[in-house]
Motif scaffolding. Structure first.
Motif, PDB file in Angstrom:
ATOM      1  N   VAL A 145      11.455   5.822  -4.903  1.00 20.50           N
ATOM      2  CA  VAL A 145      10.856   4.479  -4.905  1.00 20.50           C
ATOM      3  C   VAL A 145       9.347   4.512  -5.127  1.00 20.50           C
ATOM      4  O   VAL A 145       8.720   3.454  -5.259  1.00 20.50           O
ATOM      5  CB  VAL A 145      11.168   3.727  -3.589  1.00 20.50           C
ATOM      6  N   SER A 146       8.747   5.697  -5.178  1.00 19.78           N
ATOM      7  CA  SER A 146       7.288   5.789  -5.313  1.00 19.78           C
ATOM      8  C   SER A 146       6.742   5.045  -6.534  1.00 19.78           C
ATOM      9  O   SER A 146       5.739   4.332  -6.417  1.00 19.78           O
ATOM     10  CB  SER A 146       6.845   7.256  -5.356  1.00 19.78           C
ATOM     11  N   PRO A 147       7.362   5.172  -7.732  1.00 17.29           N
ATOM     12  CA  PRO A 147       6.836   4.418  -8.881  1.00 17.29           C
ATOM     13  C   PRO A 147       6.860   2.909  -8.679  1.00 17.29           C
ATOM     14  O   PRO A 147       5.980   2.197  -9.183  1.00 17.29           O
ATOM     15  CB  PRO A 147       7.761   4.841 -10.032  1.00 17.29           C
ATOM     16  N   TYR A 148       7.833   2.419  -7.952  1.00 18.00           N
ATOM     17  CA  TYR A 148       7.951   0.979  -7.716  1.00 18.00           C
ATOM     18  C   TYR A 148       6.878   0.509  -6.725  1.00 18.00           C
ATOM     19  O   TYR A 148       6.298  -0.577  -6.891  1.00 18.00           O
ATOM     20  CB  TYR A 148       9.354   0.657  -7.200  1.00 18.00           C
ATOM     21  N   ALA A 149       6.610   1.340  -5.719  1.00 21.38           N
ATOM     22  CA  ALA A 149       5.538   1.010  -4.781  1.00 21.38           C
ATOM     23  C   ALA A 149       4.184   1.038  -5.490  1.00 21.38           C
ATOM     24  O   ALA A 149       3.335   0.158  -5.272  1.00 21.38           O
ATOM     25  CB  ALA A 149       5.550   2.003  -3.614  1.00 21.38           C
ATOM     26  N   GLN A 150       3.965   2.027  -6.339  1.00 21.95           N
ATOM     27  CA  GLN A 150       2.703   2.126  -7.076  1.00 21.95           C
ATOM     28  C   GLN A 150       2.539   0.947  -8.028  1.00 21.95           C
ATOM     29  O   GLN A 150       1.448   0.369  -8.134  1.00 21.95           O
ATOM     30  CB  GLN A 150       2.650   3.440  -7.857  1.00 21.95           C
ATOM     31  N   ALA A 151       3.609   0.583  -8.730  1.00 21.81           N
ATOM     32  CA  ALA A 151       3.535  -0.545  -9.663  1.00 21.81           C
ATOM     33  C   ALA A 151       3.224  -1.843  -8.932  1.00 21.81           C
ATOM     34  O   ALA A 151       2.444  -2.677  -9.418  1.00 21.81           O
ATOM     35  CB  ALA A 151       4.853  -0.668 -10.433  1.00 21.81           C
ATOM     36  N   ARG A 167      -2.799 -15.950   5.092  1.00 21.26           N
ATOM     37  CA  ARG A 167      -2.789 -14.713   5.865  1.00 21.26           C
ATOM     38  C   ARG A 167      -2.309 -13.584   4.971  1.00 21.26           C
ATOM     39  O   ARG A 167      -2.017 -13.772   3.792  1.00 21.26           O
ATOM     40  CB  ARG A 167      -1.875 -14.829   7.101  1.00 21.26           C
ATOM     41  N   LYS A 168      -2.171 -12.410   5.562  1.00 16.70           N
ATOM     42  CA  LYS A 168      -1.791 -11.213   4.827  1.00 16.70           C
ATOM     43  C   LYS A 168      -0.306 -11.209   4.479  1.00 16.70           C
ATOM     44  O   LYS A 168       0.500 -11.906   5.078  1.00 16.70           O
ATOM     45  CB  LYS A 168      -2.110  -9.987   5.681  1.00 16.70           C
ATOM     46  N   ILE A 169       0.016 -10.368   3.486  1.00 16.34           N
ATOM     47  CA  ILE A 169       1.398 -10.098   3.099  1.00 16.34           C
ATOM     48  C   ILE A 169       1.609  -8.587   3.170  1.00 16.34           C
ATOM     49  O   ILE A 169       0.787  -7.808   2.668  1.00 16.34           O
ATOM     50  CB  ILE A 169       1.684 -10.595   1.664  1.00 16.34           C
ATOM     51  N   LYS A 170       2.723  -8.178   3.786  1.00 17.59           N
ATOM     52  CA  LYS A 170       3.039  -6.759   3.912  1.00 17.59           C
ATOM     53  C   LYS A 170       4.348  -6.459   3.186  1.00 17.59           C
ATOM     54  O   LYS A 170       5.333  -7.174   3.353  1.00 17.59           O
ATOM     55  CB  LYS A 170       3.143  -6.360   5.386  1.00 17.59           C
ATOM     56  N   ILE A 171       4.323  -5.374   2.396  1.00 14.79           N
ATOM     57  CA  ILE A 171       5.446  -4.994   1.537  1.00 14.79           C
ATOM     58  C   ILE A 171       5.796  -3.536   1.801  1.00 14.79           C
ATOM     59  O   ILE A 171       4.901  -2.693   1.920  1.00 14.79           O
ATOM     60  CB  ILE A 171       5.097  -5.198   0.051  1.00 14.79           C
ATOM     61  N   SER A 172       7.091  -3.239   1.867  1.00 16.82           N
ATOM     62  CA  SER A 172       7.516  -1.854   2.082  1.00 16.82           C
ATOM     63  C   SER A 172       8.663  -1.483   1.154  1.00 16.82           C
ATOM     64  O   SER A 172       9.421  -2.346   0.703  1.00 16.82           O
ATOM     65  CB  SER A 172       7.953  -1.642   3.535  1.00 16.82           C
ATOM     66  N   PHE A 173       8.780  -0.176   0.892  1.00 15.97           N
ATOM     67  CA  PHE A 173       9.891   0.393   0.118  1.00 15.97           C
ATOM     68  C   PHE A 173      10.494   1.538   0.921  1.00 15.97           C
ATOM     69  O   PHE A 173       9.807   2.531   1.194  1.00 15.97           O
ATOM     70  CB  PHE A 173       9.405   0.932  -1.229  1.00 15.97           C
ATOM     71  N   SER A 174      11.741   1.405   1.296  1.00 12.94           N
ATOM     72  CA  SER A 174      12.426   2.490   1.996  1.00 12.94           C
ATOM     73  C   SER A 174      13.107   3.408   0.991  1.00 12.94           C
ATOM     74  O   SER A 174      13.542   2.968  -0.080  1.00 12.94           O
ATOM     75  CB  SER A 174      13.450   1.939   2.985  1.00 12.94           C
ATOM     76  N   ALA A 175      13.228   4.695   1.345  1.00 16.59           N
ATOM     77  CA  ALA A 175      13.826   5.663   0.432  1.00 16.59           C
ATOM     78  C   ALA A 175      15.331   5.501   0.333  1.00 16.59           C
ATOM     79  O   ALA A 175      15.935   5.794  -0.702  1.00 16.59           O
ATOM     80  CB  ALA A 175      13.474   7.086   0.872  1.00 16.59           C
ATOM     81  N   ASN A 176      15.949   5.026   1.407  1.00 12.09           N
ATOM     82  CA  ASN A 176      17.404   4.846   1.419  1.00 12.09           C
ATOM     83  C   ASN A 176      17.773   3.885   2.544  1.00 12.09           C
ATOM     84  O   ASN A 176      16.891   3.280   3.173  1.00 12.09           O
ATOM     85  CB  ASN A 176      18.117   6.196   1.567  1.00 12.09           C
ATOM     86  N   ALA A 177      19.054   3.772   2.811  1.00 14.61           N
ATOM     87  CA  ALA A 177      19.533   2.796   3.797  1.00 14.61           C
ATOM     88  C   ALA A 177      19.128   3.128   5.226  1.00 14.61           C
ATOM     89  O   ALA A 177      19.268   2.280   6.110  1.00 14.61           O
ATOM     90  CB  ALA A 177      21.050   2.663   3.702  1.00 14.61           C
TER      91      ALA A 177
END
Length: 697
Positions: A145-151, A167-177
């Motif tokens: 998921v690293s390329p998607y987080a970087q993009a 206010r702020k917005i927080k976004i995360s990408f998990s590697a799997n379930a």
């Protein structure tokens, strides 16, 4: 500051830094209102400290990725401008403390030499995009998921749609379930999925958050194609910018917008924004974040032995894992309270350089991940780490306590969470040594209720508080139990059980762990907690809350010698009071300039959004001049119709709402951009002239 023009190759970054220096000077001269300046500097990663006259600087490291060279640069900058300490955060950033406000532009320029940014590390922006630290090497991941987080980071950095949100917005990408990036507490959390045809996509979790009032995220997409990731996120941000609360900071997060309008209505508004997005689809370059090169093979001494054989095996068991790349290992470093002194950071880099790839990831529990260690490199790496004090076993275990800085530096801190973390870790290591292998129970501490230490998602959590006894204030902690990750977007929020004096937190932990070992009978902590029930733990811990047995030392917080006071640190010096209406109109002129620059550069979507901001800012200024306030942008638009258009004070062809909200009825092409920008310019000029005439009269 002019020297930055020649020292930095990127003109956009150079302009940012020069602008920060100019705004600091204007603030010192009383030309910028304090609240406006605070918003501006926060969006540049500069945050007021508890101690007067100095700043915390937050360095934005997308998904915690940092190279050797970058880490050394950050260490040098901390020595020159800060306190010589690096603090690793739960959002995979690095913070530097005790920085002079006037030196922050120079500090930023030094960091940018190695492509390190401060931009939007704080403030009402898209904060650092996080991911599972083992993304790219996780044996169980569907894809990296690293390329998607970087993009995502790159697309929304400096993007007009998210520069001045409520206010702020927080976004995360998990590697799997397993969801190790905690999608369920994010405004947008993405979990990788494959459809039946093998297409990449994401399960989307929406409007989660911790803080004083936690909300678990809802599933809004079971499968979102990878090329829809950026467009969907942009639509979400557009809705939040327009409809999100702005007056009441405590109600200004996405979770409260969903609470106010309902999930169905918010998702409808998101779909309504699709036509206005810069792109209908946005293919992600899957090679955007290439895997680092493995270190070269080194001939090693066959006679080499571990400096501590028993501890070495323990370290292998708790801190080392097999990567998905054959014959390579990932190695986690447990960093107590997330602090690394700069001299030790330099020694660390030299100690690991021969054995690991040139890419370190900061973890959500304030540790470090080293990659691509060869099997025969584990032993010499361990010996080097042990010599420096970095071979602490029990990474991400019960004995690895997460904590925010608390009263050490934070303006909002009530308790010294960092000192308490050390105390609790000592209890586990000394009295429950077998539990350093337990990675199913997490302890997290925050210095206040705001959850920077993520206490709300802990199995055993604490946040700073206070109680009154015998006419005095006693430092206390709120005990939270039963939180944590379930998986695939599902999580649990810890329940408030009881409040006890801070100096008794160690007894709370000891009591819970002893009871767990006695009664769990093979159950997980969640099963044990659910079976026993909240009241069971309240009764179990109630004797520790008895304030009639307080000792003198319990009036003093951990790490302190003085009697406790619930004092809040002093912020930055304030500027003089200025004309807020004039300030808003000045900002409108500035945004009009940005819109024209974007249009000339062919960035139609950016030009349109800047023009939209001109409309809203100008209308807000005229409403404020009448003493009318609105807490959202959509509220400003509606109030302007009510108080200016319907009354005939401002003549428009149709309503102001129809005029402004053309933005989400048209595709962002050159013709619409030209017409919309022209209309915004004329509206601004007309209303500015109107206000100036009123002032002169």
């Amino acid at each position: 500051m002019q020297s930055f023009r020649t020292e930095l190759e990127n003109p956009v970054v150079e302009k940012d830094i020069i602008d920060l220096e100019q705004k600091i000077r204007a603030f010192r001269e009383g030309k910028i209102h304090d609240e406006k300046f605070r918003s501006l500097r926060l969006a540049r990663g500069v945050y007021g400290q508890r101690q007067p006259g100095v700043q915390m600087v937050r360095i934005k490291l997308p998904f915690g990725k940092v190279t050797f060279k970058q880490l050394l640069r950050i260490a040098d900058v901390s020595d020159e401008y800060g306190s010589g300490n690096l603090h690793l955060t739960t959002r995979q950033d690095i913070q530097i403390h005790y920085v002079s406000l006037d030196r922050t532009p120079q500090l930023w320029a030094e960091l940018e030499r190695d492509d390190i940014t401060l931009r939007e590390a704080c403030g009402n922006t898209v904060r650092n995009v996080t991911s599972s630290p083992d993304a790219g090497i996780n044996p169980d991941e569907l894809f990296d998921v690293s390329p998607y987080a970087q993009a995502t980071f790159a697309y929304f950095l400096r993007n007009p749609v998210c520069q001045e949100m409520g206010r702020k917005i927080k976004i995360s990408f998990s590697a799997n379930a397993k969801d190790t990036a905690f999608s369920y507490i994010h405004d947008l959390g993405f979990i990788p999925k494959l459809d039946d045809q093998g297409n990449r996509g994401f399960k989307v979790m929406f409007a989660g958050g911790l803080g004083a009032q936690p909300f678990l995220a809802s599933v809004v997409k079971t499968f979102l194609l990878e090329d829809q990731l950026i467009p969907y996120t942009e639509s979400v941000l557009r809705v939040f910018d327009r409809y999100g609360e702005r007056s009441n900071r405590n109600k200004a997060r996405m979770k409260y917008l969903v609470q106010k309008l309902g999930l169905e209505e918010v998702t409808r508004l998101i779909e309504e924004e699709v036509i206005a997005n810069k792109s209908r689809t946005y293919p992600i370059n899957r090679d955007l974040v290439p895997l680092p090169e493995a270190p070269p093979e080194i001939a090693l001494d066959a006679e080499l032995k571990p400096a501590d054989p028993v501890h070495y095996q323990q370290w292998l068991d708790t801190n080392v894992f097999q990567q998905k790349q054959a014959n390579f290992y990932g190695v986690y470093l447990k960093i107590p309270v997330g602090d690394i002194k700069t001299d030790r950071a330099r020694l660390l880099v030299e100690a690991i350089r021969p054995y690991v790839a040139d890419e370190i990831r900061i973890t959500q529990n304030q540790g470090l991940l080293l990659k691509f260690v060869r099997a025969n490199g584990l032993l010499p790496l361990y010996n080097n780490l042990l010599e420096l004090g970095f071979a602490v076993s029990g990474f991400d275990s019960l004995a690895d306590v997460t904590t925010c800085p608390g009263t050490d530096t934070c303006n909002l801190g009530i308790a010294n969470s960092m000192s308490l973390a050390v105390v609790l870790e000592t209890v586990i290591q000394d009295e429950f040594p077998d539990l350093i292998y337990d990675k199913d129970i997490k302890i997290k501490i925050s210095g206040c209720m705001n959850s920077c230490g993520q206490h709300g998602l802990a199995h055993i959590g604490f946040h700073g508080s206070s109680v009154k006894a015998n006419g005095q204030v006693v430092p206390a902690v709120q005990v939270m139990l039963g939180g944590g990750t379930v998986g695939d977007g599902e999580g649990r929020v810890a329940e408030r059980v009881i409040k006890v004096p801070t100096k008794r937190a160690q007894y709370v932990l000891r009591t819970i762990l002893e009871d767990y070992q006695l009664h769990a009978a093979g159950k997980s902590f969640h099963e044990y907690y659910d079976f026993s029930g909240k009241d069971y733990f309240y009764q179990l811990l109630k004797p520790l809350a008895d304030l009639t047995t307080l000792t003198p030392e319990e009036y003093v917080d951990w790490g302190h010698e003085e009697t406790f006071q619930t004092a809040v640190g002093v912020g930055e010096c304030a500027g003089v009071i200025v004309d807020l209406v004039a300030t808003l109109l000045f900002e409108g002129e500035e945004k009009l300039l940005w819109a024209r620059e974007a249009f000339e550069a062919g960035a139609w979507s950016d030009a349109i959004y800047h023009a939209y901001s001109v409309y809203v800012n100008t209308a807000k200024a005229l409403l404020l001049d009448k003493g009318i306030s609105a807490s959202t942008q959509i509220g400003v638009i509606r109030e302007f119709d009510t108080n200016f258009v319907i009354t005939g004070e401002v003549k428009l062809e149709g309503t102001f709402s129809d005029l402004v909200l053309q933005i989400n009825k048209n595709e962002p092409g050159v013709e619409f951009a030209a017409a919309y920008l022209k209309g915004a310019g004329e509206f601004y000029q007309e209303l500015r002239a109107k206000r100036e005439a009123q002032v002169k009269a």
